[in-house]
Design a protein around this motif. Structure first.
Motif, short mmCIF file in Angstrom:
data_model
loop_
_atom_site.label_atom_id
_atom_site.label_comp_id
_atom_site.label_asym_id
_atom_site.label_seq_id
_atom_site.Cartn_x
_atom_site.Cartn_y
_atom_site.Cartn_z
N MET A 1 0.83 -1.20 0.00
CA MET A 1 0.00 0.00 0.00
C MET A 1 0.86 1.25 0.00
O MET A 1 1.83 1.35 0.75
CB MET A 1 -0.89 0.02 1.26
CG MET A 1 -1.78 1.25 1.35
SD MET A 1 -2.66 1.39 2.94
CE MET A 1 -1.39 2.19 3.93
N THR A 2 0.53 2.19 -0.88
CA THR A 2 1.17 3.49 -0.87
C THR A 2 0.30 4.43 -0.06
O THR A 2 -0.85 4.71 -0.44
CB THR A 2 1.33 4.04 -2.30
OG1 THR A 2 2.14 3.14 -3.06
CG2 THR A 2 1.99 5.41 -2.27
N THR A 3 0.80 4.89 1.05
CA THR A 3 0.01 5.77 1.91
C THR A 3 0.08 7.19 1.38
O THR A 3 1.14 7.80 1.34
CB THR A 3 0.52 5.72 3.36
OG1 THR A 3 0.47 4.37 3.83
CG2 THR A 3 -0.33 6.59 4.25
N LYS A 4 -1.07 7.69 0.98
CA LYS A 4 -1.15 9.04 0.45
C LYS A 4 -1.70 10.03 1.46
O LYS A 4 -1.58 11.25 1.27
CB LYS A 4 -2.03 9.06 -0.81
CG LYS A 4 -1.46 8.22 -1.96
CD LYS A 4 -2.38 8.27 -3.17
CE LYS A 4 -1.82 7.41 -4.32
NZ LYS A 4 -2.74 7.42 -5.49
N GLY A 130 4.99 14.88 1.41
CA GLY A 130 3.87 15.04 0.50
C GLY A 130 2.65 14.21 0.86
O GLY A 130 1.79 13.95 0.01
N VAL A 131 2.57 13.78 2.12
CA VAL A 131 1.43 12.99 2.60
C VAL A 131 0.37 13.93 3.16
O VAL A 131 0.66 14.77 4.01
CB VAL A 131 1.88 11.98 3.69
CG1 VAL A 131 0.68 11.21 4.23
CG2 VAL A 131 2.93 11.03 3.13
N ASP A 157 -4.46 19.49 6.45
CA ASP A 157 -5.13 19.84 5.19
C ASP A 157 -6.65 19.87 5.31
O ASP A 157 -7.32 20.57 4.53
CB ASP A 157 -4.74 18.83 4.10
CG ASP A 157 -3.24 18.83 3.84
OD1 ASP A 157 -2.74 19.83 3.30
OD2 ASP A 157 -2.57 17.84 4.19
N ALA A 158 -7.22 19.13 6.24
CA ALA A 158 -8.68 19.08 6.38
C ALA A 158 -9.07 18.66 7.79
O ALA A 158 -8.39 17.84 8.41
CB ALA A 158 -9.28 18.10 5.37
N ALA A 181 -12.43 14.81 1.38
CA ALA A 181 -11.86 16.15 1.57
C ALA A 181 -10.40 16.20 1.16
O ALA A 181 -9.91 17.24 0.68
CB ALA A 181 -12.01 16.56 3.03
N LEU A 182 -9.70 15.09 1.34
CA LEU A 182 -8.26 15.03 0.97
C LEU A 182 -8.05 14.53 -0.45
O LEU A 182 -6.91 14.55 -0.94
CB LEU A 182 -7.52 14.12 1.97
CG LEU A 182 -7.50 14.60 3.42
CD1 LEU A 182 -6.83 13.55 4.31
CD2 LEU A 182 -6.78 15.94 3.54
N GLY A 183 -9.11 14.03 -1.08
CA GLY A 183 -8.99 13.53 -2.44
C GLY A 183 -8.20 12.24 -2.55
O GLY A 183 -7.46 12.03 -3.51
#
Length: 232
Positions: A1-4, A130-131, A157-158, A181-183
């Motif tokens: 998993m890539t944690t965004k 960039g997370v 960010d939210a 909200a974070l996309g």
């Protein structure tokens, strides 16, 4: 998993409320009221047992009657939140009746909260990588001033707060709102919290979940740092 993205709970995860004794002392001082020292300590202990300090200990006995329903859904609106906690507070005698509302108001003050020692470091590191960062909280008031006061707001960010949506964790809808909200997709998201039931609700969406210990700030100096290893 890539944690965004990483979603964080507020109380007990990123911030810790002051002690019940500090809370009561601050309110008495502001009101120009006083209690003999032994009585002050006993009153603070009674308020803590009652669960009257939001973010502090849960009630030692489940609320009963009308208060039970308020308690169960306290995070769905500002009105229910205040009514639930002042209802618990009123089980304890204070020098003046208006002090119950003053106690509730005090717990919303930025100075009543302390960030965990590694909170700024971890949020800043996620920002550098960039997370995206969101805060998902069961709460009855706007916690954004707390983040601004302590310098954490630039890293968030939210904010998705239960009382603003009429939905409280573990309902997956609150986590869905945060991801939107974070996309980001839930499967690319990590939820970090201290409540296995409430915060664990994110798993129903497919979010990874990581739990931290709900401890006083001084006793948990680096509990958030493992998040950085999980994100990679």
């Amino acid at each position: 998993m890539t944690t965004k993205a990483v979603l964080f709970d507020f109380s007990g995860t990123l911030f810790r409320i002051e002690s019940a004794e500090s809370w009561l002392r601050a309110v008495l001082a502001e009101a120009g009221a006083s209690l003999p020292e032994p009585e002050l300590v006993r009153t603070a202990e009674a308020l803590e047992r009652a669960g009257a300090l939001a973010g502090g200990a849960l009630p030692s006995e489940p609320p009963a009657g009308e208060l039970a329903e308020l308690w169960a859904f306290r995070d769905r609106s500002a009105e229910q939140h205040r009514a639930a906690y002042t209802g618990l507070s009123r089980q304890v005698s204070l020098p003046a009746p208006e002090l119950h509302d003053a106690l509730y108001d005090r717990h919303m003050a930025p100075g009543a909260w302390e960030p965990y020692p590694d909170a700024v470091e971890v949020l800043g590191a996620l920002r550098d990588r960039g997370v995206a960062v969101g805060v998902v909280s069961n709460i009855g008031w706007d916690l954004r001033p707390v983040f601004r006061h302590h310098g954490l707001d630039p890293h968030v960010d939210a904010y998705v707060l239960s009382y603003e949506h009429g939905v409280q964790k573990p309902d997956p809808r609150l986590f869905t709102l945060a991801c939107e909200a974070l996309g980001v997709a839930p499967e690319d998201t990590l939820m970090v919290g201290d409540d296995r039931r409430a915060d664990g609700g994110a798993a129903a969406l497919g979010c990874a979940v990581h739990f931290v210990d709900h401890l006083p700030a001084a006793r948990r100096p680096d509990g958030l740092r493992p998040v950085l290893d999980l994100v990679g």
